[in-house]
Design a protein around this motif. Structure first.
Motif, PDB file in Angstrom:
ATOM      1  N   SER A  12      26.121  50.236  45.539  1.00  0.00           N
ATOM      2  CA  SER A  12      27.507  49.830  45.278  1.00  0.00           C
ATOM      3  C   SER A  12      28.458  50.549  46.228  1.00  0.00           C
ATOM      4  N   PHE A  13      29.672  50.022  46.323  1.00  0.00           N
ATOM      5  CA  PHE A  13      30.752  50.771  46.958  1.00  0.00           C
ATOM      6  C   PHE A  13      32.070  50.249  46.416  1.00  0.00           C
ATOM      7  N   ARG A  14      33.102  51.075  46.557  1.00  0.00           N
ATOM      8  CA  ARG A  14      34.445  50.676  46.135  1.00  0.00           C
ATOM      9  C   ARG A  14      35.229  50.284  47.378  1.00  0.00           C
ATOM     10  N   LEU A  15      35.876  49.132  47.295  1.00  0.00           N
ATOM     11  CA  LEU A  15      36.759  48.698  48.377  1.00  0.00           C
ATOM     12  C   LEU A  15      38.194  48.990  47.968  1.00  0.00           C
ATOM     13  N   ALA A  16      38.981  49.450  48.922  1.00  0.00           N
ATOM     14  CA  ALA A  16      40.403  49.681  48.654  1.00  0.00           C
ATOM     15  C   ALA A  16      41.186  49.078  49.802  1.00  0.00           C
ATOM     16  N   TRP A  17      42.378  48.578  49.504  1.00  0.00           N
ATOM     17  CA  TRP A  17      43.199  47.960  50.539  1.00  0.00           C
ATOM     18  C   TRP A  17      44.671  48.154  50.205  1.00  0.00           C
ATOM     19  N   PRO A  18      45.525  48.000  51.206  1.00  0.00           N
ATOM     20  CA  PRO A  18      46.970  48.153  50.943  1.00  0.00           C
ATOM     21  C   PRO A  18      47.478  46.999  50.080  1.00  0.00           C
ATOM     22  N   GLN A  19      48.523  47.249  49.350  1.00  0.00           N
ATOM     23  CA  GLN A  19      49.094  46.192  48.502  1.00  0.00           C
ATOM     24  C   GLN A  19      49.874  45.218  49.372  1.00  0.00           C
ATOM     25  N   SER A  29      40.865  36.436  48.387  1.00  0.00           N
ATOM     26  CA  SER A  29      39.465  36.012  48.422  1.00  0.00           C
ATOM     27  C   SER A  29      38.690  37.133  49.105  1.00  0.00           C
ATOM     28  N   LEU A  30      37.639  37.570  48.458  1.00  0.00           N
ATOM     29  CA  LEU A  30      36.831  38.640  49.020  1.00  0.00           C
ATOM     30  C   LEU A  30      35.457  38.058  49.333  1.00  0.00           C
ATOM     31  N   GLU A  31      35.073  38.144  50.582  1.00  0.00           N
ATOM     32  CA  GLU A  31      33.766  37.627  50.989  1.00  0.00           C
ATOM     33  C   GLU A  31      32.917  38.791  51.476  1.00  0.00           C
ATOM     34  N   TYR A  32      31.650  38.795  51.082  1.00  0.00           N
ATOM     35  CA  TYR A  32      30.775  39.845  51.605  1.00  0.00           C
ATOM     36  C   TYR A  32      29.359  39.305  51.722  1.00  0.00           C
ATOM     37  N   ALA A  33      28.653  39.811  52.729  1.00  0.00           N
ATOM     38  CA  ALA A  33      27.284  39.362  52.979  1.00  0.00           C
ATOM     39  C   ALA A  33      26.561  40.442  53.758  1.00  0.00           C
ATOM     40  N   PRO A  34      25.230  40.551  53.574  1.00  0.00           N
ATOM     41  CA  PRO A  34      24.473  41.459  54.441  1.00  0.00           C
ATOM     42  C   PRO A  34      24.606  40.985  55.880  1.00  0.00           C
ATOM     43  N   LEU A  53      38.393  47.388  44.245  1.00  0.00           N
ATOM     44  CA  LEU A  53      37.355  46.655  43.526  1.00  0.00           C
ATOM     45  C   LEU A  53      36.019  47.309  43.835  1.00  0.00           C
ATOM     46  N   VAL A  54      35.132  47.382  42.833  1.00  0.00           N
ATOM     47  CA  VAL A  54      33.781  47.906  43.077  1.00  0.00           C
ATOM     48  C   VAL A  54      32.817  46.739  43.231  1.00  0.00           C
ATOM     49  N   LEU A  55      32.073  46.732  44.324  1.00  0.00           N
ATOM     50  CA  LEU A  55      30.986  45.768  44.497  1.00  0.00           C
ATOM     51  C   LEU A  55      29.692  46.471  44.119  1.00  0.00           C
ATOM     52  N   SER A  56      28.887  45.827  43.259  1.00  0.00           N
ATOM     53  CA  SER A  56      27.641  46.467  42.842  1.00  0.00           C
ATOM     54  C   SER A  56      26.470  45.501  42.994  1.00  0.00           C
ATOM     55  N   ASP A  57      25.291  45.914  42.547  1.00  0.00           N
ATOM     56  CA  ASP A  57      24.055  45.123  42.717  1.00  0.00           C
ATOM     57  C   ASP A  57      23.779  44.849  44.188  1.00  0.00           C
ATOM     58  N   LEU A  58      24.044  45.817  45.037  1.00  0.00           N
ATOM     59  CA  LEU A  58      23.814  45.633  46.467  1.00  0.00           C
ATOM     60  C   LEU A  58      22.439  46.182  46.837  1.00  0.00           C
ATOM     61  N   ALA A  59      21.965  45.783  48.008  1.00  0.00           N
ATOM     62  CA  ALA A  59      20.667  46.288  48.483  1.00  0.00           C
ATOM     63  C   ALA A  59      20.862  47.643  49.158  1.00  0.00           C
ATOM     64  N   PRO A  60      19.897  48.572  48.992  1.00  0.00           N
ATOM     65  CA  PRO A  60      20.026  49.875  49.664  1.00  0.00           C
ATOM     66  C   PRO A  60      19.830  49.758  51.171  1.00  0.00           C
TER      67      PRO A  60
END
Length: 184
Positions: A12-19, A29-34, A53-60
């Motif tokens: 997992s990791f936490r994403l942070a961004w400016p308001q 819209s948040l897109e993510y892919a290996p 936002l925290v993204l979890s269930d990711l691959a190590p």
């Protein structure tokens, strides 16, 4: 003040961004892919009020391409992108098995065997007592035989996985040697 990741773990990791938006002016819209498998892209919609936002269930040990696209009904904001690599999975040995126990030896096995382990250290000594011995075992092996033990004794066996990253994780078990034959 860009899209960035914190609290990175192996899954997992936490994403942070400016308001950039508010609840009223749009959503993200948040897109993510290996990185190696762009076809496995996932898309999330995030309220305009959020800035993390925290993204979890990711691959190590995987690099993810992440894009944050502000969907504003007021202004155009360019997408923000970042690249995040999850950590290697640092799993401790989860089970120790003692087998083939005799008066002077027994076999110690452990699982799972992981690519991220450089060596295993097997520490063993009779209970009670503090005369422990250490055996180094190659990281590709998952068992070793401990010999020259005292009969009818209880031993504390600790298997420590020493990861290539330098981290260590340990697990302990107790094992008993059999009674020796008279005059053994």
């Amino acid at each position: 003040n860009r899209l960035h990741a914190t609290d990175v773990t192996s899954s997992s990791f936490r994403l942070a961004w400016p308001q950039l938006l508010s609840q009223e002016t749009g959503y993200y819209s948040l897109e993510y892919a290996p990185r190696a498998e762009p076809a496995r892209k996932r898309t999330l919609q995030v309220s305009g009020a959020h800035t993390s936002l925290v993204l979890s269930d990711l691959a190590p040990e995987t690099t993810y391409e992440v894009a944050l696209i502000p969907e504003s009904n007021v202004h155009y904001f360019p997408p923000q992108t970042t690249r995040v690599t999850t950590l290697a999975e640092e799993i401790s040995p989860v089970q120790i098995l003692i087998s083939e126990s005799g008066p002077h030896s027994f076999q110690v096995s452990w699982a799972p065997v992981l690519d991220s382990v450089a060596t295993y250290q097997v520490l063993y000594g009779p209970l009670p007592g503090n005369s422990a011995k250490v055996l180094e075992v190659d990281g590709r092996q998952n068992s070793t035989v401990l010999e020259h033990l005292a009969p009818n004794s209880t031993y504390l066996v600790t298997v420590t996985a020493i990861y290539r990253s330098g981290k260590e994780k340990s697990l302990s078990a107790k094992a008993c040697t059999q009674e020796g034959e008279p005059g053994d």
